[in-house]
Structures are given as structure tokens and as C-alpha cells.
Design an enzyme around this catalytic site. Structure first.
Site, short mmCIF file in Angstrom:
data_model
loop_
_atom_site.label_atom_id
_atom_site.label_comp_id
_atom_site.label_asym_id
_atom_site.label_seq_id
_atom_site.Cartn_x
_atom_site.Cartn_y
_atom_site.Cartn_z
N ILE A 61 13.23 -29.73 -39.32
CA ILE A 61 14.72 -29.55 -39.10
C ILE A 61 14.28 -30.39 -38.21
O ILE A 61 15.29 -31.28 -37.74
CB ILE A 61 15.38 -28.09 -38.67
CG1 ILE A 61 16.85 -28.59 -38.19
CG2 ILE A 61 14.29 -27.32 -37.51
CD1 ILE A 61 17.56 -28.85 -39.28
N HIS A 100 11.33 -18.28 -31.62
CA HIS A 100 11.98 -19.11 -30.31
C HIS A 100 12.51 -18.25 -29.08
O HIS A 100 12.06 -18.68 -27.58
CB HIS A 100 13.49 -18.35 -31.23
CG HIS A 100 13.88 -19.45 -32.24
ND1 HIS A 100 14.91 -20.13 -32.92
CD2 HIS A 100 13.20 -20.43 -32.71
CE1 HIS A 100 15.16 -20.60 -34.15
NE2 HIS A 100 13.95 -20.99 -33.90
N ARG A 118 8.83 -19.12 -44.59
CA ARG A 118 9.93 -18.73 -43.67
C ARG A 118 10.95 -18.59 -44.03
O ARG A 118 11.82 -16.77 -43.10
CB ARG A 118 10.06 -19.33 -42.43
CG ARG A 118 11.00 -20.59 -42.95
CD ARG A 118 11.52 -21.25 -41.42
NE ARG A 118 12.65 -22.55 -41.61
CZ ARG A 118 13.85 -21.94 -41.93
NH1 ARG A 118 14.44 -20.88 -42.20
NH2 ARG A 118 14.74 -22.56 -42.02
N TYR A 167 2.10 -26.70 -26.65
CA TYR A 167 3.16 -26.77 -26.47
C TYR A 167 2.99 -26.82 -25.02
O TYR A 167 3.70 -27.63 -24.06
CB TYR A 167 4.34 -25.37 -27.01
CG TYR A 167 4.04 -25.85 -28.30
CD1 TYR A 167 4.59 -26.58 -29.06
CD2 TYR A 167 4.04 -24.36 -28.89
CE1 TYR A 167 4.58 -26.08 -31.27
CE2 TYR A 167 4.13 -23.98 -30.20
CZ TYR A 167 4.49 -24.71 -31.32
OH TYR A 167 4.29 -24.59 -32.58
N ASP A 198 18.80 -16.98 -41.50
CA ASP A 198 18.73 -18.29 -41.61
C ASP A 198 20.21 -19.16 -41.84
O ASP A 198 20.29 -20.39 -41.40
CB ASP A 198 18.08 -18.42 -42.79
CG ASP A 198 17.37 -19.64 -43.08
OD1 ASP A 198 17.11 -20.20 -42.25
OD2 ASP A 198 17.34 -20.70 -44.42
N LYS A 247 19.09 -22.10 -34.28
CA LYS A 247 19.79 -20.44 -34.92
C LYS A 247 18.76 -20.47 -35.92
O LYS A 247 17.81 -20.71 -36.22
CB LYS A 247 20.80 -20.78 -35.72
CG LYS A 247 21.31 -22.04 -36.09
CD LYS A 247 20.64 -22.48 -37.94
CE LYS A 247 20.19 -21.62 -38.47
NZ LYS A 247 19.17 -21.96 -39.55
N SER A 251 3.04 -29.87 -31.10
CA SER A 251 2.56 -29.20 -32.22
C SER A 251 1.78 -28.63 -32.03
O SER A 251 0.99 -28.82 -31.43
CB SER A 251 2.52 -29.94 -33.01
OG SER A 251 1.85 -29.45 -34.39
N ARG A 252 0.63 -27.68 -32.52
CA ARG A 252 -0.40 -26.59 -32.36
C ARG A 252 -1.17 -27.00 -32.79
O ARG A 252 -2.61 -27.25 -32.80
CB ARG A 252 0.91 -25.40 -33.74
CG ARG A 252 1.21 -24.26 -32.78
CD ARG A 252 0.94 -23.12 -33.57
NE ARG A 252 1.65 -23.58 -35.70
CZ ARG A 252 1.09 -22.78 -36.57
NH1 ARG A 252 1.00 -21.47 -36.38
NH2 ARG A 252 2.01 -23.52 -37.51
#
Ligand SMILES: NC(=O)c1ccc[n+]([C@@H]2O[C@H](COP(=O)([O-])OP(=O)(O)OC[C@H]3O[C@@H](n4cnc5c(N)ncnc54)[C@H](OP(=O)(O)O)[C@@H]3O)[C@@H](O)[C@H]2O)c1
Length: 327
Positions: free
Chosen positions: A15, A79, A165, A58, A178, A97, A36-37
Site C-alpha cells: 500500500i 500501528h 497479514r 524506523y 482489513d 486503516k 524499513s526493517r
């Protein structure tokens, strides 16, 4: 702060790519950093979108003083912690969201944002689409009389993968958070918070909801019938029924570009309302306007409403006996 809003992208996945395209089509936005990790994933995203700074954590990205605002595009389970991390670093946050896993988490995020005075908004992009703005205007001006009910669905057949996910409870999986959040959000937008809930779901092998139907009663007896599914394609239309007519939000309604107003008597009026940037430019523009005008909360997607939606989803899950790890 300059008029240009300088963005950091946290979690350069699926996304975030769509959002970045939308962001670059919104005026006055620049993506200056990505975190990013995995540094290589950040670098690949940076290469794709011409971003100056790619960070392998991050925290590193949040230490970059060039970043004004962060877009969080990670699974639901992260989140809460990531929003708090961003706010503590002094960054405005547009968080995908569902805002959080549950209302407790959402309440802590909102309290933290209010303490800092930074902008926090749930990235419910659908509300900002020109078609949805028109729907709100039509309802408010009585074009279909008194609203009596909302019907909306969001369903597609997802390939079962317990690690994805969508299905992994540890990532906040399940259809309600979702995709079921879209019909629920529409019901809130048109009819407000429910006063009564009836709901049925089928949970799958990983323990998350894979399909559900929910009926809500709102104030003044208005009703909504909402469904979502990872097991079957649904019509993907939304309808608002009023005493003097109805509005159809055409398929797929959550990224609507066409609505049809059918008065009780007379001909239907079809309205085409194109969206920019795959639909994501509008929420980005609205979010940046908040930052520029020093207004920390959106009145299109208010934090109190995001919280009430989380509360309703908690209640719906409680009826199914579904909990996320740690709840
Ligand atoms: N607005 C919309 O139209 C829309 C559409 C789809 C999804 N969404 C929302 O966007 C969010 C992300 O969805 P997505 O499909 O883009 O996710 P995704 O591509 O699977 O993952 C996005 C990023 O999240 C991090 N991540 C993924 N799996 C993780 C794990 N197991 N542990 C820790 N971090 C993990 C990764 O960040 P790193 O690179 O740092 O590892 C990854 O790059 C969800 O909240 C979803 O509801 C919104």
C-alpha cells in the site's frame, strides 16, 4: 515549516507504493525518506520514487529532521507502537486503516497525539474521494429525503496463506479490520454510531474472521446491513436508501468514481466524479492542509469517530469470541 510537506514512508510494502503514487500527484508533497526493517527494501523503494534517504530502521528515519510527516503502511498489529514512536519523534502521522487493533490502543494513540498537538489521522482515503464528498452533500441537502438505511459489502476471494497479514492473528488479520472496516465506516459516515449490533461470522483455521454479516441499528431507527468476505467475491456496491430516493455508489464503491441518484419518482441521475492518484491524493491533500493550517484533527475523518469505529469492531469481535494475541 515550508509550504511543502516533506514525507517519510514507514514500511515500504504494497500500500505504501500505491500511496506514494497518490502523494506525488497531490500538490506540495515531497517524499524525502523511507524507513524499513530491511535497508535493501528501503533502498529499492527510494530508487523507484526518487527518494533521497533510505534508512534500515524506523528510528533512523524518524531522527531525520527533514521529515515533517510519516505515512505508516504496515499491518494493523504495528500501528499503535509505530504511531507512538513517530509522535515522540515530533512527526505528524497518517496511519493506515484500521487505526489500531482495538479501541484501547486507538485511545492511547489519540491521547498521545492530542498531548503533542501533532496531526494524527486514520488513512480512510474513501471518505476524501470526490464521489464521497458529493454523497455527503446529497444526503445533507435532502436529495433522497430522510435516510433510512445503508447497505454495503466488500468481499473478494483471498488465497489462504496462514502467514499473510490477512490471515495471521499476530499481524491483526481478519476480514473485518482489513476490508469490513469500509462498509462500517460508510455506515458511521451516513448514520452515526450504532445503538445496537447483531452479527454473525465464520472464523477460519487461523482463528480470524474470514466472512461476516453485521446488522446495525442507529439513532432514529436507521439501519445498516454490512458484509465482508475473504472467501467470496461480493457485488462491491453500496446503497443509501431514503424516504425520497436512493443513492448507489458504484462498484467498487470504496474507490468510487460514479454514483447514481435515483429519486422515488423520475429518472436516475448518473454522476461521474473522477479521483486523482489512484484515489490516494485526496486524503494526502487534506492531511497536508491540516498541517499547514495548524489544525491537528480532521473533521472529515475525526479521531473520535475512528475511535468509535474501533469500539464497534471490538464489540463485533467480542460477539464472535475473537481476540487478538495479547488481548
Ligand atoms: N488504503 C488502502 O487502499 C489499503 C489497501 C491495502 C492495505 N491497506 C492497509 O495497509 C496496511 C499494510 O498493508 P500492505 O498490504 O501494504 O502490507 P504489506 O505489504 O504486507 O507490508 C507492508 C510493510 O509492513 C511491514 N511488515 C509486513 N509484515 C510484517 C511483519 N510480519 N512484521 C513486521 N512488519 C511487517 C513491512 O515493513 P518493513 O519494510 O519495514 O519490513 C512491509 O514492508 C494495512 O493496515 C492494511 O489494512 C490499505
Amino acid at each position: 515549516m515550508t509550504n511543502k510537506i516533506r514525507w517519510g514512508i514507514l514500511g515500504p510494502g504494497k500500500i505504501s507504493r500505491s500511496f506514494a503514487i497518490g502523494l506525488l500527484e497531490a500538490e506540495g508533497a515531497e517524499i524525502v525518506a523511507v524507513g524499513s526493517r530491511d535497508r535493501r527494501r528501503a533502498a529499492a523503494f527510494a530508487g523507484e520514487f526518487g527518494v533521497r534517504n533510505a534508512y534500515g530502521s524506523y528510528e533512523e528515519m524518524l531522527a531525520d529532521p527533514a521529515v515533517d510527516a510519516v505515512y505508516i503502511g504496515t499491518p494493523h498489529a504495528f500501528h499503535h507502537d509505530q504511531t507512538l514512536l513517530c509522535l515522540r519523534a515530533g512527526k505528524h502521522v497518517l496511519c493506515e486503516k484500521a487505526l489500531a487493533l482495538n479501541a484501547d490502543q486507538a485511545a492511547r494513540m489519540i491521547a498521545a497525539a492530542r498531548e503533542t498537538g501533532l496531526v494524527l489521522m486514520e488513512a480512510m482515503w474513501t471518505r476524501f474521494l470526490p464521489a464521497m464528498v458529493r454523497v455527503r452533500e446529497l444526503v445533507a441537502t435532502g436529495a433522497i429525503g430522510e435516510v433510512r438505511s445503508v447497505t454495503a459489502d466488500f468481499g473478494f476471494r483471498a488465497k489462504f496463506d496462514p502467514a499473510s497479514r490477512l490471515f495471521d492473528p499476530a499481524l491483526g488479520g481478519g476480514a473485518l479490520l482489513d476490508i469490513g472496516i469500509y462498509p462500517l465506516n460508510l455506515a458511521f459516515m451516513i448514520c452515526g454510531e450504532p445503538v445496537a449490533i447483531q452479527t454473525q461470522a465464520n472464523l477460519g483455521a487461523t482463528g480470524v474472521d474470514e466472512e461476516s454479516v453485521t446488522l446495525l441499528r442507529h439513532e432514529d431507527g436507521r439501519l445498516s446491513a454490512l458484509s465482508c468476505s475473504f472467501r467470496a467475491d461480493t457485488p462491491r456496491e453500496a446503497h443509501i436508501q431514503g424516504t425520497e430516493g436512493r443513492i448507489t455508489i458504484c462498484c467498487p464503491w470504496w474507490k468510487a468514481t460514479r454514483i447514481i441518484v435515483q429519486p422515488r419518482e423520475g429518472k436516475p441521475d448518473t454522476m461521474d466524479l473522477p479521483a486523482r492518484g489512484g484515489g490516494y491524493s485526496h486524503e494526502a491533500a487534506a492531511f497536508m492542509d491540516l498541517i499547514r493550517s495548524g489544525v491537528p484533527e480532521s473533521d472529515v475523518m475525526p479521531l473520535d469517530e475512528s475511535l468509535a469505529i474501533m469500539r464497534t469492531m471490538d464489540e463485533i469481535r467480542a460477539r464472535w469470541g475473537m481476540k487478538y494475541p495479547g488481548e
